[in-house]
Design an enzyme around this catalytic site. Sequence first.
Site, PDB file in Angstrom:
ATOM      1  N   HIS A 237     -24.544  16.670  33.555  1.00 51.66           N
ATOM      2  CA  HIS A 237     -23.124  17.001  33.471  1.00 51.66           C
ATOM      3  C   HIS A 237     -22.947  18.512  33.641  1.00 51.66           C
ATOM      4  CE1 HIS A 237     -23.660  13.179  31.416  1.00 51.66           C
ATOM      5  NE2 HIS A 237     -22.377  12.937  31.574  1.00 51.66           N
TER       6      HIS A 237
ATOM      7  N   ILE B 123     -10.193  17.831  31.728  1.00 51.68           N
ATOM      8  CA  ILE B 123     -10.926  16.866  32.557  1.00 51.68           C
ATOM      9  C   ILE B 123     -11.857  16.065  31.654  1.00 51.68           C
ATOM     10  CG2 ILE B 123     -12.573  16.576  34.452  1.00 51.68           C
ATOM     11  CD1 ILE B 123      -9.989  17.741  35.451  1.00 51.68           C
TER      12      ILE B 123
ATOM     13  N   HIS C 244     -17.788  16.481  36.502  1.00 50.21           N
ATOM     14  CA  HIS C 244     -18.083  16.266  35.083  1.00 50.21           C
ATOM     15  C   HIS C 244     -19.456  15.637  34.871  1.00 50.21           C
ATOM     16  CE1 HIS C 244     -18.080  14.421  31.110  1.00 50.21           C
ATOM     17  NE2 HIS C 244     -17.004  15.102  30.792  1.00 50.21           N
TER      18      HIS C 244
ATOM     19  N   GLU D 113     -15.043   6.111   6.541  1.00 47.14           N
ATOM     20  CA  GLU D 113     -16.468   5.866   6.334  1.00 47.14           C
ATOM     21  C   GLU D 113     -17.353   6.579   7.357  1.00 47.14           C
ATOM     22  OE1 GLU D 113     -14.163   2.492   4.528  1.00 47.14           O
ATOM     23  OE2 GLU D 113     -14.139   3.478   6.506  1.00 47.14           O
TER      24      GLU D 113
ATOM     25  N   HIS E  39     -14.058  -9.063   3.631  1.00 48.39           N
ATOM     26  CA  HIS E  39     -14.782  -8.142   2.762  1.00 48.39           C
ATOM     27  C   HIS E  39     -16.137  -8.688   2.320  1.00 48.39           C
ATOM     28  CE1 HIS E  39     -11.051  -6.032   2.805  1.00 48.39           C
ATOM     29  NE2 HIS E  39     -11.405  -5.184   1.855  1.00 48.39           N
TER      30      HIS E  39
END
Length: 677
Positions: A28, A184, A262, A411, A472
């Site tokens: 990159h 970009i 990029h 979290e 849960h």
Amino acid sequence: MDKTIVKKAADNIRILSLAMVEKAKSGHPGGAMGAADFINILYSEFLNFDPDDMAWPFRDRFFLDPGHMSPMLYSILALVGTYSIDDLENFRQWQSPTPGHPELDIKRGIENTSGPLGQGHTMAVGAAIAERFLATRFGDWMSHKTYTFISDGGIQEEISQGAGRIAGYLGLSNLIMFFDSNDIQLSTKVDEVTVEDTAKKYEAWGWRVVTINGNDPDEIRGALIKANEEKKKPFLIIGKTIMGKGCRTENGESFEYEVSTHGQPISKAGALVEKTILNLGGDHEDPFAIFPEVKEIFKEALETKRKEVARKKALYENWRNENQDLAKKLDKILQGEIPNIDYKNIPIKPNSATRAVSGAVLGEFSASVENMVVISADLSNSDKTEGFLKNSKPFSTGDFSGAFLHAGVSELTMASIANGLALHNIIPVCGTFFVFSDYMKPAFRMSALMRLPVKYVWTHDSFRVGEDGPTHQPVEHEAQLRLMEKLKNKKGENSMLVLRPADGNETLVAWKMAMENISTPTGLILSRQNINDLPSKKDRYVDACQARRGAYIVQQDEGEIDLVLVASGSEVSTIIEGADILRKENGLRIQVVSVISEGIFRTQSKEYQSSIISDNKPVLALTAGLPITMIELVGLKGKAIGLDHFGSSAPSHVLDEKFGFTAQNVYVQAKEYLKHF
């Protein structure tokens, strides 16, 4: 400094960056070329470190967030002298020190493994908290800055909200972040995916924000001066930069601001390497050259840094002489020593939930582990991390005299901050419900990659969460975690230690194992509900210490064993009750095994493993998770009972009955299994 030389240095970084990607045929280059001006000014003029000891503990830190911009970091470190030109030429090659995304290597100046966007700057938040935590205890002589670099992608990642919110609330004025805003990203321009006002967003979180031309050295320098003067808020520099700065086509026309630069070599993107290097003042026949004048300015910059380091080291020695007791404490922290804890005599109630026992252990730690920070995601009273508040208090804006962070409902942010703490000499503990470990996977995977001893406390470990229902109730989660024990890190270790204790004393031992594990993360999987203590003929704690080998025999009848029963966590007490019925009703001789960690168990000798779970005996296992959790333990002839479906909303004792997690069902399943063995 002469502007021409400053520009020359930045252009040298651009050439090195594009050359690395061209030679590797992947990478990159565009972002690295655009941000070269900032990284040049930061390292040559602002970042304080010891050129002769990059691991000097009181250095400034630089955390890279977009790991794909590694060519920029390797290039500047080549100018600093920790990487060679040969290292740069072997970018992305087998066993090269310059992998595609940087991997933790403090001696070379790499403060964090980076790649998954958003985590790098969140680790920087953790490191900045650690700096304030330590300076509060040992003095401002050790104060330093934490710099971090983020891209458009990192700003968009959801974790940035948690990091921005927490840093702003805490008033981390030692945290300076550069946002490489080149508009970009990999597939599109930024305005095709968002219209948000980044400056206003961070200001709303309590940051000070300036927007500059990120390719203008004077504006960069001015912003960094302001950032270093800020005393109350974290500082965001939004640098408007040019993607692929300096790129030219075959006709010599500009090929800047192009999405294509990029994520691929500029030659594939549409630019011409030779014309680009010529435009940047280099020689395309020798693209890995460091210009003589650039070598000279970095030689001078490093000498300036050595003088500053010598000044700080003198302050340090004066402080040591005047504060000998504190100095001894600091030495232990920097050397990674952990205190001796009398785990056996930590008072715990009989037949307790393992989360409650964990809370008692944390209460002990709060008085004896001076570099521990505990974090909870808005669940401290439920995951029992509040036990640490027995001798501590939460952090608040500008106040780091406590050692507890209420992270709010975030979290992933919490876990990534814990990684940053661990990178800065802190022992981090972070807690939440086990089902939410899903949110944390990207961060504890990074803990494993970097070999960071973060302690993860995951409570409410099964369907016995009860009335909260299937959203849960973890079912597949332990199986996922156990895979991390099977996955090796680059040192050949199990990449994570995963412990599910069967009662209070096993929980004490689990915490002892977790604290002694200083080379990988540890996950503690703990129950919501009370669990009957396992039987013992002598000393239950001494018996539980056998868990240090991963698995051990809890009960063993005399004579030839007819059946081996295996479980972990709360299911161990269930199979013990089932064993009692099998003895009474059928006269069977039973061996009951508790497996706190299959990963540790599999590192034991073959002889030990066979003595605990024989290949020649019938083996029946019980788990509250997916049966696959136990498949390898029971072997080809064994049987594993578990859940192959989501849970339901009902009281936990009802679910035990409905799902077959009872002593009577163990008896029934064992009889049926033995018929066909």
